[in-house]
Design an enzyme around this catalytic site. Structure first.
Site, PDB file in Angstrom:
ATOM      1  N   TYR A   1      44.468  72.858 -68.918  1.00 30.40           N
ATOM      2  CA  TYR A   1      43.792  73.654 -69.948  1.00 30.40           C
ATOM      3  C   TYR A   1      42.321  73.811 -69.611  1.00 30.40           C
ATOM      4  CZ  TYR A   1      42.166  74.572 -74.826  1.00 30.40           C
ATOM      5  OH  TYR A   1      41.597  75.081 -75.974  1.00 30.40           O
TER       6      TYR A   1
ATOM      7  N   SER B   1      46.355  73.838 -74.022  1.00 27.17           N
ATOM      8  CA  SER B   1      46.129  72.863 -75.076  1.00 27.17           C
ATOM      9  C   SER B   1      45.921  71.492 -74.453  1.00 27.17           C
ATOM     10  CB  SER B   1      47.324  72.814 -76.027  1.00 27.17           C
ATOM     11  OG  SER B   1      47.177  71.785 -76.973  1.00 27.17           O
TER      12      SER B   1
ATOM     13  N   GLU C   1      48.052  72.325 -69.559  1.00 25.88           N
ATOM     14  CA  GLU C   1      48.052  71.147 -70.418  1.00 25.88           C
ATOM     15  C   GLU C   1      46.884  70.241 -70.055  1.00 25.88           C
ATOM     16  OE1 GLU C   1      52.587  70.051 -71.794  1.00 25.88           O
ATOM     17  OE2 GLU C   1      51.727  68.985 -70.088  1.00 25.88           O
ATOM     18  N   CYS C   2      46.063  69.897 -71.021  1.00 22.76           N
ATOM     19  CA  CYS C   2      44.972  68.945 -70.858  1.00 22.76           C
ATOM     20  C   CYS C   2      44.083  69.332 -69.668  1.00 22.76           C
ATOM     21  CB  CYS C   2      45.506  67.526 -70.724  1.00 22.76           C
ATOM     22  SG  CYS C   2      44.272  66.244 -71.079  1.00 22.76           S
ATOM     23  N   GLY C   3      44.183  68.631 -68.527  1.00 22.43           N
ATOM     24  CA  GLY C   3      43.377  69.008 -67.374  1.00 22.43           C
ATOM     25  C   GLY C   3      43.615  70.441 -66.952  1.00 22.43           C
TER      26      GLY C   3
END
Length: 439
Positions: A334, A430, A330-332
């Site tokens: 990802y 994502s 997730e985010c970082g």
């Protein structure tokens, strides 16, 4: 029995409500009062400060992303406390235009649903009696939002305080406290908000200073007396409304680079019987070999990109796991699953290479807002077609993205956003932060 509650809110961001919240939590705790803290909206950082101040876990409440069952279940975790204290986000009535699961995400939604009166923190710098117009507008805009009174912040002098109080008295607004201007009572910040609680070098002393400040200038007895019990609270069952665990044994990265995972998710997964296996990429630890899923949360990998790029055991273990079992970021997280991460100085760091993603912090642009996603491919036990709610908040720019999209992702108004996430083999990722499962 449901404990009485209050909401610390403000007309806008930057008025000092976090300082007030932390000072109240610690001051009340020091008086032997068990306070259950909450935070409105999608915020990872403030709840950690709440826990440090109160000694109790703080949970997020979000009326856009969470349905009523999940909200009530999370609020029900306050059973056994003496008082509920929730910190608002942005301005009291600030939310999105279109309602989500149970509201717009505004702090006022919580006040309406649970009947917790609002303490409005008003920055009175640059005005005197006119501050009463602001307070009166917030107190009267919605009769279904109970209003306890105001705490004046950044008061310049005793004369300034008298003038402001004169205006508040004339408007019938109760003043619960008046805080003199103090430039030293400021927590350090970085690009996603406050520096994380675990990184603050002297956090306990700082929060103690906040508590002393509040005790000196706020009527704590009046604050407690203003709290009201919630008729709604207690209706929810533990774990209701939360997404199911995506796997039975979940290896989760947990350190200063990977810390953005909502407590209610972990608690819900544990309650449902999942086993959580924490590990630290910054300490070059590989995920547990017997894990069914590796989950890399968001955080600040861009601040530790060189360390992560050199963490051979971590990266090797991640790649080995992805050969047979799912990995999700997730985010970082990802960004770390991608080919490379460019830091703010323009230096390129090789990442895991499980996704064809290159991101850059040298080309900064803020991406912020609620998100609703429909998965095109499964994320471990979350099946294709699953509808999820969450949010996106980062400054990274996608330089290249060569894999198939993970999801159809839309903002709170239903508009498609370009950050679709990626899927390649068993690796998924994502910029979307998961909050809840949608109906």
């Amino acid at each position: 029995m449901s404990p009485p509650g209050l909401i610390v809110a403000a007309p806008a961001s930057g008025t000092g409500k976090t300082t007030v919240m932390l000072g109240l939590l610690r001051a009340l705790r020091d008086e032997g009062i068990a306070v259950a803290p909450f935070k409105n909206g999608p915020d990872y950082i403030d709840p950690a400060f709440h826990r440090a101040a109160s000694g109790r876990p703080s949970r997020n409440l979000d009326s856009w992303a969470m349905d009523g069952a999940l909200l009530d279940a999370l609020v029900g975790e306050a059973r056994g406390a003496d008082l509920v204290l929730a910190e608002g986000s942005m301005g009291l009535f600030d939310g999105v235009a279109q309602r989500g699961a149970s509201g717009t995400g505004a702090t006022a939604d919580l006040a309406r649903r649970y009947g917790w009166p609002v303490i409005l923190v008003v920055d009175v710098s640059g005005q005197a009696q006119s501050a009463a117009a602001t307070a009166l507008g917030f107190a009267g805009l919605d009769p279904d939002v109970p209003f306890a009174g105001v705490i004046l912040n950044r008061v310049a002098s005793p004369r300034h305080e008298r003038l402001v109080r004169t205006g508040m008295d004339a408007a019938g607004i109760r003043v619960l406290g008046a805080l003199p201007r103090r430039a030293d009572l400021v927590l350090p910040e970085r690009h996603l908000g406050l520096v994380q609680a675990v990184e603050h070098p002297d956090l306990d002393r700082v929060i103690g200073d906040y508590a002393d400040f509040l005790r000196e200038h706020v009527d704590l007895a009046a604050v407690r007396a203003a709290a009201q019990a919630s008729a709604q609270m207690g209706a929810g069952e533990a774990g209701a409304g939360g997404p199911p665990p995506p796997a039975q044994r979940i290896a989760i990265a947990q350190d200063a680079a990977f810390s953005f995972l909502y407590p209610h998710l972990l608690e819900g997964w544990l309650r449902a019987g999942a086993e959580i296996l924490p590990f630290s990429p910054l300490a070059d630890e590989a995920p547990a070999r017997h894990a069914d899923l590796v989950w890399l949360p968001g955080g600040y990998p861009e601040l530790h990109a060189g360390t992560i790029a050199a963490a051979g055991r971590f990266l090797g273990g991640l790649r080995a796991h992805a050969e047979t079992r799912p990995v999700h970021g997730e985010c970082g997280g990802y960004m770390v699953l991608g080919e490379a991460l460019v830091d703010k100085a323009g230096e390129t760091h090789r990442m895991a290479g499980l996704l064809g993603l290159v991101t850059s912090h040298a080309q900064r642009r803020m991406h912020l807002g609620y998100r609703q996603a429909i998965l095109h491919a499964p994320v471990a036990g979350l099946p294709a077609g699953a509808r999820l709610t969450g949010h996106e908040f980062h400054y990274a720019t996608i330089v290249s993205q060569t894999d198939a999209p993970l999801a159809d992702v839309r903002d709170a108004d239903g508009n498609l956003v370009p950050e679709t996430g990626s899927v390649r083999g068993r690796a998924t990722g994502s910029f979307f932060h998961l909050i809840a499962a949608a109906a």
